[in-house]
Design a protein around this motif. Structure first.
Motif, PDB file in Angstrom:
ATOM      1  N   HIS A  35     -51.096 -29.497 -16.282  1.00 26.53           N
ATOM      2  CA  HIS A  35     -51.173 -30.864 -15.755  1.00 26.53           C
ATOM      3  C   HIS A  35     -50.612 -31.872 -16.759  1.00 26.53           C
ATOM      4  O   HIS A  35     -49.945 -32.839 -16.366  1.00 26.53           O
ATOM      5  CB  HIS A  35     -52.616 -31.221 -15.391  1.00 26.53           C
ATOM      6  CG  HIS A  35     -52.763 -32.591 -14.810  1.00 26.53           C
ATOM      7  ND1 HIS A  35     -52.223 -32.943 -13.599  1.00 26.53           N
ATOM      8  CD2 HIS A  35     -53.351 -33.711 -15.295  1.00 26.53           C
ATOM      9  CE1 HIS A  35     -52.480 -34.213 -13.359  1.00 26.53           C
ATOM     10  NE2 HIS A  35     -53.169 -34.700 -14.373  1.00 26.53           N
ATOM     11  N   ALA A  36     -50.859 -31.642 -18.035  1.00 26.15           N
ATOM     12  CA  ALA A  36     -50.366 -32.560 -19.074  1.00 26.15           C
ATOM     13  C   ALA A  36     -48.845 -32.616 -19.089  1.00 26.15           C
ATOM     14  O   ALA A  36     -48.272 -33.654 -19.445  1.00 26.15           O
ATOM     15  CB  ALA A  36     -50.900 -32.155 -20.442  1.00 26.15           C
ATOM     16  N   THR A  37     -48.185 -31.542 -18.698  1.00 30.15           N
ATOM     17  CA  THR A  37     -46.716 -31.561 -18.656  1.00 30.15           C
ATOM     18  C   THR A  37     -46.191 -32.361 -17.473  1.00 30.15           C
ATOM     19  O   THR A  37     -45.000 -32.654 -17.414  1.00 30.15           O
ATOM     20  CB  THR A  37     -46.128 -30.132 -18.581  1.00 30.15           C
ATOM     21  OG1 THR A  37     -46.525 -29.520 -17.358  1.00 30.15           O
ATOM     22  CG2 THR A  37     -46.557 -29.298 -19.771  1.00 30.15           C
ATOM     23  N   ARG A  38     -47.072 -32.726 -16.550  1.00 30.85           N
ATOM     24  CA  ARG A  38     -46.664 -33.453 -15.349  1.00 30.85           C
ATOM     25  C   ARG A  38     -47.194 -34.875 -15.276  1.00 30.85           C
ATOM     26  O   ARG A  38     -46.892 -35.592 -14.342  1.00 30.85           O
ATOM     27  CB  ARG A  38     -47.126 -32.682 -14.115  1.00 30.85           C
ATOM     28  CG  ARG A  38     -46.290 -31.457 -13.885  1.00 30.85           C
ATOM     29  CD  ARG A  38     -47.014 -30.377 -13.121  1.00 30.85           C
ATOM     30  NE  ARG A  38     -46.135 -29.240 -12.900  1.00 30.85           N
ATOM     31  CZ  ARG A  38     -45.789 -28.366 -13.823  1.00 30.85           C
ATOM     32  NH1 ARG A  38     -46.250 -28.483 -15.039  1.00 30.85           N
ATOM     33  NH2 ARG A  38     -44.987 -27.374 -13.549  1.00 30.85           N
ATOM     34  N   ASP A  39     -48.011 -35.263 -16.238  1.00 36.34           N
ATOM     35  CA  ASP A  39     -48.612 -36.599 -16.214  1.00 36.34           C
ATOM     36  C   ASP A  39     -48.474 -37.221 -17.606  1.00 36.34           C
ATOM     37  O   ASP A  39     -48.980 -36.669 -18.584  1.00 36.34           O
ATOM     38  CB  ASP A  39     -50.082 -36.482 -15.827  1.00 36.34           C
ATOM     39  CG  ASP A  39     -50.747 -37.820 -15.593  1.00 36.34           C
ATOM     40  OD1 ASP A  39     -50.422 -38.786 -16.310  1.00 36.34           O
ATOM     41  OD2 ASP A  39     -51.600 -37.905 -14.689  1.00 36.34           O
TER      42      ASP A  39
END
Length: 172
Positions: free
Chosen positions: A121-125
């Motif tokens: 998720h961190a790679t997308r937000d």
């Protein structure tokens, strides 16, 4: 009353349509970032592509969604994760059927899947920072290392037993 609010906003130099659109977008983002939605996207976009996808889905569905499902992913804190891991380590986690589940190794498996999900998720937000840090694991792999190794005779016996079972299975 609504028209008075619009006039007040316009008097302050605020575009009411723009403010309303921004509010709708913020609500849509909030709905999209609850843990269940992120977990479903993770399973669909990442986990199903791996050979361990079934186990990842099982852990997410059994342990993580019931615990964090309705929370916004940004609102999940380290203490929430530590509390879940403590519960698992003590064998006090109840599933939907009321069965008690857990153990230190299972806590580590759940932590590993949660770490993968949070990092994904961190790679997308742009704003999201994972609350998981080094040292949250409950066991050390070296402590769980196996001591015994099968000798040659045991391996031959295992092969013979497996060969017999494979021949029997081939008959069906």
């Amino acid at each position: 009353k609504h028209s008075l609010q619009v006039v007040d906003l316009q008097a302050e130099g605020i575009d009411p349509k723009k403010q309303e659109r921004e509010q709708r977008e913020a609500e849509a983002d909030k709905a999209k970032n609850n843990f269940k939605m992120v977990a479903d996207a993770f399973i669909k976009g990442h986990a199903n592509k791996n050979r361990t996808g079934f186990e990842t889905k099982r852990i997410v569905d059994l342990y993580l969604k019931p615990t964090f499902g309705k929370k916004q992913i940004e609102e999940i804190r380290r203490r929430d994760i530590a509390s879940l891991l403590d519960q698992l380590e003590a064998g006090e986690f109840k599933d939907k059927d009321g069965r008690m589940l857990g153990g230190a190794v299972m806590a580590d498996h759940v932590l590993a899947q949660l770490r993968k999900l949070m990092n994904w998720h961190a790679t997308r937000d742009d704003k999201f920072v994972s609350p998981i840090v080094v040292g949250m694991a409950r066991t050390k792999p070296k402590e769980r290392k196996r001591q015994r190794v099968l000798d040659d005779d045991e391996i031959r016996a295992l092969w013979a037993a497996l060969g017999t079972q494979l021949e029997a299975a081939a008959c069906f």
